[in-house]
Every structure is written in structure tokens, then in C-alpha cells.
Design an enzyme around this catalytic site. Structure first.
Site, mmCIF file in Angstrom:
data_model
loop_
_atom_site.group_PDB
_atom_site.id
_atom_site.type_symbol
_atom_site.label_atom_id
_atom_site.label_comp_id
_atom_site.label_asym_id
_atom_site.label_seq_id
_atom_site.Cartn_x
_atom_site.Cartn_y
_atom_site.Cartn_z
ATOM 1 C CG ASP A 10 40.210 22.414 35.958
ATOM 2 O OD1 ASP A 10 39.953 23.657 35.301
ATOM 3 O OD2 ASP A 10 41.142 22.488 35.903
ATOM 4 C CG ASP A 34 41.251 34.593 30.936
ATOM 5 O OD1 ASP A 34 39.870 34.980 30.099
ATOM 6 O OD2 ASP A 34 41.508 34.440 30.145
HETATM 7 P P1 ADP Z 1 36.316 36.863 37.524
HETATM 8 O O1 ADP Z 1 37.546 38.158 37.329
HETATM 9 O O2 ADP Z 1 35.248 37.296 36.675
HETATM 10 O O3 ADP Z 1 36.219 37.432 39.292
HETATM 11 P P2 ADP Z 1 38.562 34.983 38.617
HETATM 12 O O4 ADP Z 1 38.933 33.832 36.938
HETATM 13 O O5 ADP Z 1 38.934 35.930 38.529
HETATM 14 O O6 ADP Z 1 37.378 35.217 37.642
HETATM 15 O O7 ADP Z 1 37.958 34.012 39.216
HETATM 16 C C1 ADP Z 1 35.833 33.181 38.702
HETATM 17 C C2 ADP Z 1 35.365 32.125 39.703
HETATM 18 O O8 ADP Z 1 36.270 30.628 39.184
HETATM 19 C C3 ADP Z 1 36.275 32.335 41.336
HETATM 20 O O9 ADP Z 1 35.429 31.492 41.906
HETATM 21 C C4 ADP Z 1 36.990 31.012 41.220
HETATM 22 O O10 ADP Z 1 37.735 30.401 42.290
HETATM 23 C C5 ADP Z 1 37.339 30.062 40.309
HETATM 24 N N1 ADP Z 1 37.830 29.513 39.789
HETATM 25 C C6 ADP Z 1 39.560 29.840 39.210
HETATM 26 N N2 ADP Z 1 39.622 28.562 38.152
HETATM 27 C C7 ADP Z 1 39.242 27.639 38.122
HETATM 28 C C8 ADP Z 1 38.945 26.339 36.984
HETATM 29 N N3 ADP Z 1 40.282 25.710 36.947
HETATM 30 N N4 ADP Z 1 38.024 26.241 37.350
HETATM 31 C C9 ADP Z 1 36.753 26.384 37.945
HETATM 32 N N5 ADP Z 1 36.415 27.600 38.566
HETATM 33 C C10 ADP Z 1 37.643 28.243 38.584
#
Ligand code: ADP
Length: 167
Positions: A10, A34
Site C-alpha cells: 500500500d 486515490d
Molecule cells: P487509475 O484510475 O489511474 O487507473 P487506480 O487507482 O484505479 O488508478 O489504479 C492504479 C493502480 O494502483 C492499479 O494498479 C491498482 O492496483 C493500484 N492500487 C490501488 N490501490 C493501491 C494502494 N493503496 N497502493 C498502491 N497501489 C494501489
């Protein structure tokens, strides 16, 4: 001169000077990374974000990190994948570069990136990782203040893709 590491987990838990958020053009939050960043940082983050009045695709904006271990959050807006013929790769490159430039502007020494655009925005994971790694490596050719870049992966598939590219 290996500045780059891989971290599985995370992004809100990492203690670096700046973490990058995969934001949308409103900068007013969504799910995925986000949502996790806004939850962890607390409501002041949303307040500061709303003062920016949005951000175009391919660019980034910087805010404080509030309750996060990171001092700053850089909200980078990646492209929505539309099949690859709508400048998606240029936009993705540009948001990584903008994030690095903003971090450098604050004299940050360390920065962590999620896999921007590969969640809800649908960018194919392998192609996006290739662009992320190449853009960061190219940017590092100019001697920066930043000396630690962490790619944060959140699942097995992403971990495998980045591991291949980084070794
Ligand atoms: P986008 O809208 O740019 O595609 P997302 O948040 O849906 O953004 O996903 C971007 C990446 O972040 C994905 O690979 C997802 O698995 C990852 N992700 C989601 N939550 C976390 C987190 N808490 N820490 C790191 N990466 C995360």
C-alpha cells in the site's frame, strides 16, 4: 547508481518525501489508490485539492501529505485507455515527468509511484510499466536531487511485470 526499487503493498504506508497519486482531472477523488490516499491523509487533502480547480490529463499538481508519512502528494493525471491511438503513451510519459519535476522542485529526495492508469483507467499493465520505467530512467540521466524512486505494485501481475523490467 541504482536509484530504483520495487515495493509490494500500500503506497500510503511508505515513508518517502513524496508519493504520487493516480488522480483524475477533477482532483476530487475516486476509488483505487486515490481513495486510499485520501482516506489515509484525512479531509484536509481534499480541501487543498479543491483549491487547484482540477488538472489536465498528462499533468500533475502537488499538495501536502497531511496525515500520511509522506510529506507531499503529487496528483498525476494519467490517460484513460482508449485503444492506444489517442496519445495515451505520450500522456502517460508526461504525467510521470511532471511528477518528477514537481518533486525535484521541492527538493524531494525520494518518491513513490503507483502503476498510474492501470486500474479503472484500463491502460494495459505491461505497456504502462514499460513507459513508467523508461520515463523514470531517462529522467534520471540529468543529475537530480531525487535519489530514491519506488515503484509500488499492488498485485502479483503488476509485481511480475515490474520485476521483469527492473532486473
Ligand atoms: P487509475 O484510475 O489511474 O487507473 P487506480 O487507482 O484505479 O488508478 O489504479 C492504479 C493502480 O494502483 C492499479 O494498479 C491498482 O492496483 C493500484 N492500487 C490501488 N490501490 C493501491 C494502494 N493503496 N497502493 C498502491 N497501489 C494501489
Amino acid at each position: 547508481m541504482e536509484y530504483i526499487e520495487l515495493y509490494r503493498g500500500d503506497i500510503t504506508k511508505i515513508k518517502v518525501d513524496a508519493i504520487v497519486n493516480a488522480a483524475n482531472t477533477s482532483l476530487l477523488g475516486g476509488g483505487g489508490v486515490d481513495g486510499a490516499i485520501h482516506n489515509a491523509a484525512g479531509p484536509q487533502l481534499r480541501e487543498e485539492c479543491s483549491g487547484h480547480g482540477g488538472c489536465p490529463t498528462g499533468q500533475a499538481r502537488i499538495t501536502n501529505g497531511y496525515r500520511l508519512p509522506a510529506k507531499y502528494v503529487i496528483h498525476a493525471v494519467g490517460p484513460v485507455w482508449k485503444g492506444g491511438k489517442f496519445k495515451e503513451s505520450v500522456m502517460l510519459q508526461s504525467c510521470y515527468r511532471s511528477a518528477l519535476d514537481l518533486a525535484e522542485g521541492k527538493h524531494a529526495k525520494s518518491i513513490a509511484f503507483p502503476a498510474i492508469s492501470t486500474g479503472v483507467f484500463g491502460y494495459p499493465a505491461e505497456e504502462a510499466a514499460g513507459i513508467a520505467v523508461k520515463t523514470v530512467r531517462d529522467w534520471l540521466k540529468y543529475p537530480p536531487t531525487i535519489n530514491r524512486i519506488v515503484f509500488v505494485v499492488y498485485n502479483d501481475a503488476a509485481e511480475n511485470v515490474y520485476r521483469k523490467l527492473l532486473t
